[in-house]
Design an enzyme around this catalytic site. Structure first.
Site, PDB file in Angstrom:
ATOM      1  CB  CYS A   1      -0.874  -0.033   1.249  1.00 49.76           C
ATOM      2  SG  CYS A   1      -1.956   1.388   1.413  1.00 49.76           S
TER       3      CYS A   1
ATOM      4  CG  HIS B   1      -5.668  -2.543  -1.130  1.00 50.31           C
ATOM      5  ND1 HIS B   1      -4.606  -3.155  -0.507  1.00 50.31           N
ATOM      6  CD2 HIS B   1      -5.446  -1.202  -1.002  1.00 50.31           C
ATOM      7  CE1 HIS B   1      -3.786  -2.229  -0.015  1.00 50.31           C
ATOM      8  NE2 HIS B   1      -4.268  -1.025  -0.310  1.00 50.31           N
ATOM      9  CD  GLU B   2      -6.730   1.351  -3.693  1.00 52.94           C
ATOM     10  OE1 GLU B   2      -6.844   2.385  -3.009  1.00 52.94           O
ATOM     11  OE2 GLU B   2      -5.680   0.685  -3.734  1.00 52.94           O
TER      12      GLU B   2
ATOM     13  CG  HIS C   1      -7.310   2.735   1.422  1.00 50.10           C
ATOM     14  ND1 HIS C   1      -6.451   2.927   2.485  1.00 50.10           N
ATOM     15  CD2 HIS C   1      -6.586   2.100   0.468  1.00 50.10           C
ATOM     16  CE1 HIS C   1      -5.255   2.417   2.176  1.00 50.10           C
ATOM     17  NE2 HIS C   1      -5.322   1.908   0.961  1.00 50.10           N
TER      18      HIS C   1
HETATM   19 CO    CO Z   1      -3.707   0.986   0.017  1.00 54.38          CO
END
Ligand code: CO
Length: 179
Positions: A106, A150-151, A154
């Site tokens: 990341c 993954h995004e 966030h």
């Molecule tokens: Co990330």
């Protein structure tokens, strides 16, 4: 140049706000700049010159903006995967899970956290996309699904290492596979 927020900053751990649609010019420009940042980051010389790392995804909280938007940019074989997504929602997911053999990384995390990050193998994501300028329904599997999740995490203040089994980071789980 966008400045990346690291994981010692509290705002990275907050849940982000929904974005007002139709998109303001300001939000649209910011998201386009995020896509462009990723594109440029994949040029090795550019990275060395600007002391940045290459990335395939970037979420607004990673540049200090707690809004539900993220950018994706990478190429696989001859295909370019490019999105600037606003208010994404996962509307379907498989029971089967997938993880990267080598673990995830990341732009906001400088240290290595090794271990499997299990994610849904298949998802359907709905969002507004600034690249195609329309509502999209993205059906993703394997690596593509991993990047999107993954995004997406966030936007809820979740980092990939939160999902690694602390006691057994390389544990294989039922109904899953590694890529
Ligand atoms: Co990330």
């Amino acid at each position: 140049m966008l400045k990346i927020v690291k994981d010692n900053v509290a705002s990275l751990r907050e849940k982000s706000e929904l974005v007002t649609l139709p998109l303001s010019k300001e939000d649209e420009n910011l998201l386009k700049e995020m896509v462009s940042y990723l594109k440029k980051s994949q040029d090795e010389k550019y990275c060395q010159k600007h002391h940045i790392r290459a990335g395939v995804g970037l979420a607004a909280p990673q540049i200090g903006v707690n809004k539900r938007m993220f950018a994706i940019y990478y190429t696989k074989e001859d295909e370019v995967v490019e999105y600037g997504l606003v208010n994404p929602k996962i509307i379907q997911n498989s029971m089967k899970k997938v993880a990267l053999k080598g673990g995830e990384g990341c732009l906001s995390v400088d240290e290595d956290h090794s271990g499997f990050v299990y994610r849904y193998d298949k998802i359907v994501m709905k969002a507004y996309d600034v690249v195609s300028k329309k509502e999209v329904l993205i059906k993703a599997k394997g690596y593509d699904a991993i990047v999107l999740q993954h995004e997406y995490d966030h936007l809820d203040g979740i980092l990939y290492y939160d999902r690694i089994n602390k006691k057994e980071p390389n544990k294989e789980i039922p109904n899953s596979y590694l890529i």
